[in-house]
Write a protein that holds these residues in place. Sequence first.
Motif, PDB file in Angstrom:
ATOM      1  N   VAL A 220      63.141 135.587  13.061  1.00 36.61           N
ATOM      2  CA  VAL A 220      62.628 134.905  14.251  1.00 36.61           C
ATOM      3  C   VAL A 220      63.648 133.898  14.751  1.00 36.61           C
ATOM      4  N   GLU A 221      63.583 133.648  16.064  1.00 37.29           N
ATOM      5  CA  GLU A 221      64.429 132.653  16.695  1.00 37.29           C
ATOM      6  C   GLU A 221      63.808 131.267  16.537  1.00 37.29           C
ATOM      7  N   ALA A 222      64.553 130.258  16.961  1.00 40.15           N
ATOM      8  CA  ALA A 222      64.054 128.883  16.881  1.00 40.15           C
ATOM      9  C   ALA A 222      62.788 128.692  17.713  1.00 40.15           C
ATOM     10  N   ASP A 223      62.657 129.473  18.809  1.00 39.91           N
ATOM     11  CA  ASP A 223      61.469 129.335  19.666  1.00 39.91           C
ATOM     12  C   ASP A 223      60.285 130.159  19.173  1.00 39.91           C
ATOM     13  N   GLY A 224      60.444 130.821  18.042  1.00 44.76           N
ATOM     14  CA  GLY A 224      59.357 131.605  17.477  1.00 44.76           C
ATOM     15  C   GLY A 224      59.337 133.067  17.874  1.00 44.76           C
ATOM     16  N   SER A 225      60.199 133.469  18.785  1.00 47.81           N
ATOM     17  CA  SER A 225      60.250 134.879  19.193  1.00 47.81           C
ATOM     18  C   SER A 225      61.024 135.688  18.157  1.00 47.81           C
ATOM     19  N   ALA A 226      60.789 136.989  18.166  1.00 48.41           N
ATOM     20  CA  ALA A 226      61.425 137.852  17.176  1.00 48.41           C
ATOM     21  C   ALA A 226      62.877 138.127  17.534  1.00 48.41           C
TER      22      ALA A 226
END
Length: 292
Positions: A220-226
């Motif tokens: 996951v990215e820092a923004d919560g997206s995969a």
Amino acid sequence: MTHSLGTVRQMWQLLEPVHATLYYAPEASEEAAALGYATDERWPSYFAYRAAPLGPAGPRLVNALFYSFSPRMVERHTAPAWRTATPDQVLDARSRAMDRALRKLLGDRIGSPELREAAQLARRAASAADTAGRPMAAANAALPWPEEPHMTLWQAATILREHRGDGHIAALQAHGLGPTEVLVSHAAVGAAPADVFSSRQWTDEEWTAAGERLAARGLVEADGSATDEGLRVRTAVEKLTDELAAAPWDVLTPGETARLAELLVPPVLDIVGAGLLPMQSTLGIGMKYDYE
């Protein structure tokens, strides 16, 4: 394997609303209330209804088999469940609830040749499900089959749903996704907004910690997206889940499975059209994965 994974997934998407009616129908709340369960929220009856085939299972077992719920939530609803009513009483209540609910939802379809044919085909598939290593499927498969076609269809849908769910847990564990990570990763790929997954009642700190563990794996990215790798892992989970759910359908020919799908559309539209089921859930039932 006789059927494509797309067909296996389609059958889950068609049968899931049939099973899930138990958790949302007013009749189910009424029957639960008559036994003494609180019905100001759906969880007391959900845990009782779904766990009842296991017998008087305690929180530790239910937590293991339901997988993605907070252990505190499971404890709160399961620990007192069998002091309110016995598992056999709950099983009787859920049968009454589904009989009443489906009669109301399906109307003139009850007793029709089409519904009877659908029930017979679904029962053949459910009866072919190998329940070794699949405790939720095994517990439901051990129950006697009802005589009425609409109840036979519901029981078949339930066995096949829990068979798939048992396999899904195996797929999640094979890919290193624990009870909290499965929810965070599912939100990350857009299966549903994160607040939908809050129904499992993990704390913000637990959700954040799971996200950090997934980020450390590059999922996951820092923004919560995969990330691309996160999407690959979730896709692999769903592919393995469908592969593990495929065997019961081999008892039907592709033509018979296509016929069952055709027969299921009208009653499923009746159920969905009644507005009982949520538009979004933690199951990600509308998600499409590119693995065929």
